[in-house]
Design an enzyme around this catalytic site. Structure first.
Site, PDB file in Angstrom:
ATOM      1  N   LYS A  85       0.815  -1.217   0.000  1.00 24.79           N
ATOM      2  CA  LYS A  85       0.000   0.000   0.000  1.00 24.79           C
ATOM      3  C   LYS A  85       0.850   1.269   0.000  1.00 24.79           C
ATOM      4  CE  LYS A  85      -0.739   0.105   5.031  1.00 24.79           C
ATOM      5  NZ  LYS A  85       0.006   1.336   5.328  1.00 24.79           N
ATOM      6  N   ASP A  86       2.154   1.153   0.341  1.00 26.52           N
ATOM      7  CA  ASP A  86       3.027   2.322   0.334  1.00 26.52           C
ATOM      8  C   ASP A  86       3.602   2.637  -1.043  1.00 26.52           C
ATOM      9  OD1 ASP A  86       2.695   2.642   3.075  1.00 26.52           O
ATOM     10  OD2 ASP A  86       4.484   1.474   3.580  1.00 26.52           O
ATOM     11  N   ARG A 133      -8.486   8.260   4.730  1.00 30.47           N
ATOM     12  CA  ARG A 133      -9.411   7.206   4.264  1.00 30.47           C
ATOM     13  C   ARG A 133     -10.193   6.628   5.436  1.00 30.47           C
ATOM     14  NH1 ARG A 133      -8.964   2.037   5.147  1.00 30.47           N
ATOM     15  NH2 ARG A 133      -6.800   2.250   5.820  1.00 30.47           N
ATOM     16  N   ARG A 134      -9.479   6.302   6.515  1.00 31.59           N
ATOM     17  CA  ARG A 134     -10.163   5.762   7.689  1.00 31.59           C
ATOM     18  C   ARG A 134     -11.090   6.804   8.301  1.00 31.59           C
ATOM     19  NH1 ARG A 134      -4.591   3.037   9.736  1.00 31.59           N
ATOM     20  NH2 ARG A 134      -4.878   0.941   8.851  1.00 31.59           N
ATOM     21  N   ARG A 155       0.503   9.941  14.350  1.00 31.22           N
ATOM     22  CA  ARG A 155       1.570   9.248  13.647  1.00 31.22           C
ATOM     23  C   ARG A 155       2.280   8.356  14.642  1.00 31.22           C
ATOM     24  NH1 ARG A 155       5.461  11.121   9.420  1.00 31.22           N
ATOM     25  NH2 ARG A 155       5.724   8.886   9.600  1.00 31.22           N
ATOM     26  N   ARG A 161       1.156   4.270  18.927  1.00 31.52           N
ATOM     27  CA  ARG A 161      -0.281   4.452  18.702  1.00 31.52           C
ATOM     28  C   ARG A 161      -1.107   3.772  19.793  1.00 31.52           C
ATOM     29  NH1 ARG A 161      -1.371   5.146  12.320  1.00 31.52           N
ATOM     30  NH2 ARG A 161       0.636   6.054  11.783  1.00 31.52           N
ATOM     31  N   CYS A 248      -1.519   7.822  -1.916  1.00 34.75           N
ATOM     32  CA  CYS A 248      -2.009   6.902  -0.894  1.00 34.75           C
ATOM     33  C   CYS A 248      -2.462   7.632   0.359  1.00 34.75           C
ATOM     34  CB  CYS A 248      -0.961   5.854  -0.548  1.00 34.75           C
ATOM     35  SG  CYS A 248       0.493   6.501   0.284  1.00 34.75           S
TER      36      CYS A 248
END
Length: 323
Positions: A85-86, A133-134, A155, A161, A248
């Site tokens: 995805k990166d 997106r989330r 981040r 997190r 992305c």
């Protein structure tokens, strides 16, 4: 006596994060099994690892990839492992995507205080994520189901997190199931978010193994780790992303499901979503057809769904990237 063995060592470039090291270690073991050669992990720091800005601010696309690709082109490493995805959606001509192994769980997950599930979060709950997106999909779901949440941009690595939840600074954070699986921390998940609620990032859960395009022998060896179904699925997802002209870090989700009748895969369903981060406007569509047999067919499927989404107003949700 170790000299001949050292000459046969393959150098695998990886980011330094715990997750990157874990997934690269798994690939290194698989490559060693296929080749009979030792694989050495070469740790490389990327811009995305050192910048303290949010991904949406620094552009997202390529920030975790460029340093690894530069090391490949300079011959400092033999191949690199990326979270797929990166990867930017345009593949450089001098590098080959040699393998896309079997995909991990593509879903997003919640790690919340008091083992809470997403629908049970209290009013005003602070939910951390670095992904527009989330944010778009969580806020849309919350609005549609009478929940009152605040999405907070964050981040950091997994420890950082989850630490926000443990310290009480946040009520929950959203992470990728695949990453937690790979570092052995999936038991900390309090809720697996259905893809009907939150579509993952294009390529989420998949790895990309990349090497120099002129190294035919290595491409052939690494190709033994390739999973054809995963490759066509992520190719369709990334084609959708490319056609939407989004990086992305844009609020775009996509997932290609392989639909089976018993043990036989019959069709592929591609779903896509574009939304505003506040979740007030979403364009979400899907299409189902035969499983693509070629790269070009998978690309065409993504482009077709993107065209439908643009016609339904997706372009207007993507700010200055829209035409």
């Amino acid at each position: 006596m170790s000299e001949p063995r050292q000459l046969g060592t393959l150098r695998l470039g990886t980011r330094r994060s715990k997750l990157a090291m874990a997934q690269s270690g798994q690939v290194a073991d698989a490559v060693s099994q296929v080749t009979g050669r030792p694989v050495e992990l070469v740790e490389i720091t990327t811009y995305g690892d050192t910048s303290r800005e949010h991904l949406a601010q620094i552009g997202g696309t390529g920030v975790f990839v460029t340093a690894l690709r530069d090391a490949l082109l300079r011959g400092e490493i033999d191949f690199a492992v990326h979270s797929l995805k990166d990867l930017p959606t345009t593949q450089p001509q001098d590098l080959a995507l040699a393998a896309v192994p079997v995909r991990e769980d593509p879903r997003d997950v919640l790690v919340a205080r008091d083992a809470l599930k997403f629908p049970d979060l209290p009013r005003g709950a602070r939910v951390g994520t670095g992904s527009p997106r989330r944010m778009a999909q969580l806020n849309a779901y919350a609005r549609g189901h009478g929940l009152d949440i605040e999405t907070v941009p964050i981040r950091g690595n997994v420890d950082t997190r989850i630490g926000y939840v443990r310290s009480g600074e946040l009520d929950a954070v959203v992470l990728a199931a695949a990453g937690l699986n790979r570092i052995g921390r999936i038991d900390e998940v309090t809720d697996f978010l259905s893809v009907d609620t939150v579509l993952p990032a294009p390529g989420q859960g998949a790895l990309a193994i990349e090497c120099a395009a002129d190294n035919a022998d290595l491409i052939a060896v690494l190709g033994e780790l390739d999973d054809p179904f995963t490759r066509v699925a992520v190719t369709a997802e990334r084609s959708l992303l490319a056609a939407l002209e989004a990086g992305c870090s844009a609020p775009v989700g996509a997932l290609a499901d392989l639909l089976a009748d018993g043990q036989i895969v019959k069709e592929m369903r591609l779903r896509g979503v574009v939304g505003t981060p506040d979740g007030r406007t979403l364009v979400q569509l899907s299409t189902t057809g035969p499983v693509p047999e070629t790269h070009d067919q998978a690309m065409a499927l993504g482009r077709e769904l993107a065209a439908e989404m643009l016609a339904k107003g997706a372009a207007g949700l993507m700010g200055e990237r829209a035409h």
